[in-house]
Design a protein around this motif. Structure first.
Motif, PDB file in Angstrom:
ATOM      1  N   LYS A 239       0.884  -1.160   0.000  1.00 27.66           N
ATOM      2  CA  LYS A 239       0.000   0.000   0.000  1.00 27.66           C
ATOM      3  C   LYS A 239       0.920   1.208   0.000  1.00 27.66           C
ATOM      4  N   THR A 240       0.587   2.242  -0.732  1.00 33.96           N
ATOM      5  CA  THR A 240       1.441   3.436  -0.696  1.00 33.96           C
ATOM      6  C   THR A 240       1.544   3.894   0.751  1.00 33.96           C
ATOM      7  N   PRO A 241       2.762   4.318   1.185  1.00 36.13           N
ATOM      8  CA  PRO A 241       2.962   4.600   2.606  1.00 36.13           C
ATOM      9  C   PRO A 241       2.158   5.797   3.108  1.00 36.13           C
TER      10      PRO A 241
ATOM     11  N   ASN B  24       7.004  -2.382 -12.132  1.00 33.82           N
ATOM     12  CA  ASN B  24       8.063  -2.734 -13.058  1.00 33.82           C
ATOM     13  C   ASN B  24       7.762  -2.304 -14.497  1.00 33.82           C
ATOM     14  N   GLU B  25       7.269  -1.108 -14.653  1.00 31.61           N
ATOM     15  CA  GLU B  25       6.803  -0.654 -15.959  1.00 31.61           C
ATOM     16  C   GLU B  25       7.942  -0.139 -16.838  1.00 31.61           C
ATOM     17  N   PRO B  26       7.703  -0.137 -18.154  1.00 31.72           N
ATOM     18  CA  PRO B  26       8.694   0.479 -19.053  1.00 31.72           C
ATOM     19  C   PRO B  26       8.751   1.994 -18.814  1.00 31.72           C
ATOM     20  N   GLU B  27       9.870   2.553 -19.194  1.00 31.48           N
ATOM     21  CA  GLU B  27      10.138   3.964 -18.956  1.00 31.48           C
ATOM     22  C   GLU B  27       9.049   4.876 -19.548  1.00 31.48           C
ATOM     23  N   TRP B  28       8.586   4.529 -20.771  1.00 33.07           N
ATOM     24  CA  TRP B  28       7.626   5.414 -21.430  1.00 33.07           C
ATOM     25  C   TRP B  28       6.316   5.534 -20.650  1.00 33.07           C
TER      26      TRP B  28
ATOM     27  N   ALA C  66       5.773   7.648  -9.157  1.00 35.76           N
ATOM     28  CA  ALA C  66       6.961   6.872  -9.522  1.00 35.76           C
ATOM     29  C   ALA C  66       6.991   5.556  -8.752  1.00 35.76           C
ATOM     30  N   MET C  67       6.547   5.613  -7.509  1.00 33.20           N
ATOM     31  CA  MET C  67       6.508   4.417  -6.669  1.00 33.20           C
ATOM     32  C   MET C  67       5.577   3.360  -7.282  1.00 33.20           C
ATOM     33  N   ILE C  68       4.405   3.823  -7.729  1.00 32.99           N
ATOM     34  CA  ILE C  68       3.448   2.890  -8.341  1.00 32.99           C
ATOM     35  C   ILE C  68       4.069   2.247  -9.576  1.00 32.99           C
TER      36      ILE C  68
END
Lengths: 470, 258
Positions: free
Chosen positions: A28-30, A47-51, A40-42
Motif C-alpha cells: 500500500k502506498t505509505p 516494473n513498468e517500461p520507462e515510457w 513513480a513508486m506505483i
C-alpha cells in the motif's frame, strides 16, 4: 403491513454490498495524497517500461494544473489529499479461484461472480482495490487469438499494442479526472478481438473497492479488430464507510471497420463514492459502438459515455439509466460526435429521482462539416417519484453540417396518483406499484441487457427504492 | 365469509365524500347481497363514478361521513390493495397506462397479490389463455404494454380480463359499456356473465340501459345529485330509457320535492 415486515426481515432496506473485509495488504502506498514520488513508486512497483512512467508523470502535471470542474456536480467534499492511490492486495493474480485468498474469494462469492462465470460468461476479471486478483478466459477464445488480460498484464505481454493505442482515444490531458487516472491507473482490462472473431457470450470485469479512503483507477482498453464482435460487462460495488471513496476510471474503445463493441455497466457503488469516469469509443467504417450504462448508487456520478463516429456508416448508441435517491446526484448522459458521412447515433437516457436525489441529463451531439446524411436521435426521459425530487437537462447540440437529420425529445413525468391507485386496486402494495411503474420506465434499456443483468438492474433499483413511499 | 346464500355483501351507509373541498356524495345508501347484480344509473355529474372510486379507495377523495362495509369489514380503514385482497374489484372507466409493463407481467403480479397461494408459471399461463379466449383476445395481446396505445374497446376488454383473472367477490364496473360498439359490448357482457353465480356480486355503473339487455340486473338504482333517489327492479331501467333523465330530475331533483 406484511410487505414491510418482509423487507425488514430480509434486510433489503440496507445497501447489500456494504460489507467489508479486514485490510491486510501486500503493498500500500505509505501515505495518502499524490505527488510525483507516489506516481513513480506505483510505476516502479509494477516494473513498468520507462515510457509509461513518463506518460504517468506528464498526466500528473496536467492533473495538478487543471482546476476542479464546477459545471457539473458538487465536488467540494472530495479531498485529493485524503486518498490512498494504490493498494495491492496480494502478490500474484489467481488463474483459478482456489489461488485467490479466502477472504477475497468469499467477497466475490457473495457478489455472485464465480457462479456467473460458470453459467454465462466467456471470461472474467475480478479487481480488488488496485489490482486484478483473478482472471480467466475460455480456452477456445484464447485459441482464436482473443486477448483478455488485466491492463498491467496487457502492458507486460503486449507492450507494442498497448503503446500504439493507450491514451489515444482519451488523451491524458483530456479532463482533470482522465489526467488523474492516467497518472495513477492500475488494473482494468485489456481486450483484443482478432479480425472476424465473434465472442458470443459476454466477458465480464468486476470492480470492488474494499479499503477505506481508497481511490480506484482502473484503465480499460478494448480493441475490436475488423468485423469482430464483443460484449463486455462491468459491475462495481464498495463497502459503506463514513468517509468518501473515489472511483475514477478511463475506458477506451476502438472499433475497427465492421466491428461491433457493446459495453454494459451496472454500477452500484456505496452512497459515499465519487464516481467520475471518462468513457469514450471511436468507431470506424461501418463499425458500431454501444454503451449500456446503469448508474445506481454513488454519492455523485459524473459520466457521459462518448462515441466518435470516424468512418462512413459508423453507428453509435448510448443507453443510460440513472437512479438518484436521497442525497445522491447522478449527472449522466452521453456524447456523440459525427465526423464521417452516413453515420447514425441514438442516445436514450432515463433517469429516476426520489426525495433529495437529483438526476441530470448532460449530453452533447456534435456534427462536423462533411458528415452528410448523418442521423441522430436524442431522447431523455425523467421520472420523479415524489414532489421533492429534482431533475434537469443540459442538452448541447452543435450541428455544422446542413444535410443531417436530428431529433431531440425530452420528457419529465411524475409517477401519477392514478397509476398507483390503478395498480393498488389490483392488490399491489404501494411499494410494489411504484416499483412496477419504475421497472416499466426503464424497460426499453433493461431489455437490451442479458436477462440475468436485466433482472439484476430491476432488483437493484427496487432495493434502492425500498421505503421510498409512505 | 360472512353470509351464505344471499347474505349481505356490501353495505354503504349515509356516505358523504368530497374532492378538493367540494362535496360530491351527499349521503349514499346501498345494500348488495351475495350473488346479486345491481345497476346504478344516473345522468352525468350525479356522482356515480365518484361512488365507484370511493368504494375502491381513491386517495383523492375524502370521505367525510358514513361507512362502507364489505363482507363484514370496515372498508374505509383499508388501503386500495387491502380492499383488492379482501375481494373487491373496480373496472375503471379510464384505466391508467403503465408503459413498459406487459399485460402478462402485470396480471402475474396482480393475480399472485390477491391469491393466498401463488400460481406457478404454467398454471398462470393456462389461466390467462383460458380467460383471454372468453374475452376473444389474441394471445399477442398479453405482450403489449398495459393500456398503452389501446383503443377504448381494448381497454374495457382488458379490464374485464382482469376481472376474470382476479376472480373477486365483488366487482364494481364503472361505465364499462361507454364507447363500446355492439360487438365489444357483447364480449364484455359475456365476461361479466361468466362470473355470475351465488358467490359473486356486482355493481354496474352506467349511463345507458343498453348493457342491461346483456347483463340482467337484480336491482336498479337511480342516482342524482350525490344520492340514490329511487330503486327498483329491472323495469325501472326500461322506464328510465323511455322517460329520460329529465323525468328523474323532475321527480327527484332538488327543489321539486321537499
Amino acid at each position: 403491513m406484511p410487505e414491510e415486515k418482509t423487507i425488514t426481515e430480509l434486510g433489503l432496506d440496507e445497501y447489500k454490498y456494504g460489507f467489508r473485509d479486514p485490510e491486510e495488504y501486500f503493498f500500500k502506498t505509505p501515505r495518502k495524497g499524490l505527488d510525483p514520488e507516489v506516481v513513480a513508486m506505483i510505476s516502479k512497483h509494477k516494473n513498468e517500461p520507462e515510457w509509461m512512467l513518463e506518460f504517468r508523470l506528464k498526466a500528473l502535471e496536467s492533473f495538478l494544473e487543471k482546476p476542479v470542474p464546477t459545471w457539473g456536480g458538487d465536488l467540494s467534499g472530495l479531498d485529493f489529499d485524503d486518498i490512498y492511490y494504490y493498494i495491492r492486495p496480494i502478490e500474484n493474480q489467481g488463474k483459478t479461484w482456489d489461488e485467490v485468498p479466502e477472504n477475497i474469494k468469499n467477497t466475490f462469492e457473495k457478489l455472485g461472480i464465480p457462479q456467473a462465470e460458470r453459467e454465462s460468461l466467456a471470461g472474467v476479471g475480478a479487481q480488488y482495490e488496485s489490482e486484478v486478483v483473478y482472471h480467466s478466459l475460455r480456452k477456445e477464445l484464447e485459441e482464436q487469438g482473443v486477448i483478455f488480460l488485466d491492463m498491467d498484464g496487457g502492458l507486460r505481454e503486449h507492450e507494442d499494442i498497448v503503446r500504439e493505442y493507450f491514451g489515444t482515444v482519451i488523451p491524458p490531458d483530456d479532463n482533470k479526472f482522465a489526467s488523474l487516472n492516467s497518472a495513477v491507473w492500475s488494473g482494468g482490462s485489456f481486450v483484443y478481438i482478432p479480425p472476424g472473431v465473434h465472442v458470443d457470450i459476454p466477458l465480464q470485469a468486476y470492480f470492488r473497492i474494499n479499503a477505506e479512503n481508497m481511490g480506484q483507477f482502473e484503465r480499460t482498453l478494448i480493441i475490436a479488430d475488423e468485423d469482430s464482435y464483443v460484449h463486455y460487462i462491468e459491475g462495481c460495488t464498495a463497502p459503506t464507510y463514513t468517509t468518501n471513496s473515489l472511483h475514477s476510471a478511463v475506458v477506451e474503445l476502438i472499433a475497427k471497420p465492421g466491428a461491433r463493441i457493446r459495453y454494459s455497466t451496472i454500477q452500484n457503488w456505496s452512497h459515499n463514492t465519487y464516481n467520475l469516469v471518462t468513457k469514450r469509443g471511436v468507431a470506424y467504417e461501418n463499425a458500431t459502438i454501444e454503451w449500456v450504462d446503469g448508474n445506481l448508487g454513488s454519492k455523485l456520478t459524473m459520466k457521459y459515455p462518448a462515441v466518435y463516429l470516424m468512418g462512413e456508416g459508423a453507428r453509435g448508441e448510448i443507453l443510460s439509466v440513472a437512479y438518484a435517491g436521497d442525497g445522491q446526484h447522478q449527472d449522466a448522459g452521453g456524447k456523440v460526435v459525427h465526423v464521417a458521412p452516413n453515420t447514425s447515433s441514438r442516445i436514450t437516457s432515463k433517469s429516476i429521482s426520489k426525495g433529495t436525489g437529483r438526476s441530470s441529463y448532460r449530453g452533447l451531439l456534435k456534427v462536423h462539416p462533411g458528415a452528410v446524411n448523418s442521423k441522430s436521435r436524442v431522447e431523455c426521459d425523467a421520472l420523479l417519484l415524489d414532489e421533492q425530487a429534482r431533475t434537469d437537462t443540459y442538452p448541447y447540440i452543435e450541428i455544422e453540417e446542413k444535410k443531417v437529420t436530428t431529433e431531440h425529445e425530452a420528457s419529465v413525468s411524475k409517477v401519477g396518483e392514478d397509476q398507483l391507485f390503478y395498480l393498488m386496486s389490483r392488490g399491489l402494495s404501494e411499494d410494489e406499484a411504484m416499483a412496477m411503474v419504475v421497472n416499466g420506465f426503464i424497460e426499453p434499456i433493461a431489455k437490451e441487457l442479458p436477462l440475468e443483468y436485466a433482472i439484476e438492474l430491476n432488483r437493484l433499483i427496487q432495493l434502492e427504492m425500498e421505503g421510498s413511499v409512505g | 365469509m360472512s353470509g351464505n346464500g344471499g347474505g349481505l355483501m356490501l353495505k354503504v351507509e349515509n356516505l358523504h365524500a368530497e374532492i378538493d373541498g367540494q362535496e360530491i356524495l351527499k349521503g349514499v345508501d346501498l345494500e348488495v347481497n351475495l350473488g346479486e347484480i345491481h345497476a346504478i344509473m344516473g345522468p352525468n355529474g350525479s356522482g356515480k363514478s365518484t361512488l365507484a372510486n370511493v368504494m375502491m379507495g381513491h386517495p383523492r377523495y375524502e370521505v367525510t361521513e358514513g361507512s362502507i362495509t364489505f363482507d363484514g369489514e370496515d372498508v374505509l380503514e383499508m388501503e386500495p390493495d387491502e380492499r383488492a385482497r379482501a375481494g373487491m374489484f373496480l373496472a375503471f372507466q379510464y384505466p391508467s397506462e403503465i408503459p413498459g409493463v406487459s399485460v402478462a407481467n402485470f396480471l402475474r403480479t396482480a393475480v399472485n397479490s390477491v391469491r393466498e397461494q401463488e400460481l406457478n408459471p404454467m398454471e398462470m399461463y393456462k389461466l390467462l389463455q383460458e380467460k383471454m379466449k372468453i374475452m376473444k383476445m389474441d394471445p399477442s395481446f398479453a405482450e403489449r404494454y398495459l393500456n398503452e396505445g389501446f383503443s377504448g374497446g381494448e381497454k374495457k376488454r382488458n379490464e374485464i380480463l382482469q376481472l376474470l383473472m382476479l376472480d373477486p367477490k365483488l366487482a364494481i364496473l364503472d361505465e364499462t359499456d361507454s364507447g363500446l360498439d355492439i360487438d365489444a359490448l357483447q364480449v364484455v357482457a359475456r365476461g361479466v356473465n361468466e362470473m355470475r353465480g351465488p358467490e359473486f356480486s356486482a355493481v354496474l355503473i352506467t349511463h345507458y340501459q343498453r348493457i342491461l339487455r346483456y347483463i340482467e340486473p337484480d336491482r336498479v338504482h337511480v342516482m342524482l345529485d350525490g344520492r340514490i333517489v329511487t330503486s327498483g327492479g329491472k323495469k325501472l331501467a326500461e322506464e328510465l330509457e323511455d322517460k329520460g333523465y329529465d323525468w328523474v330530475r323532475q321527480e327527484f331533483g332538488a327543489g321539486t320535492q321537499s
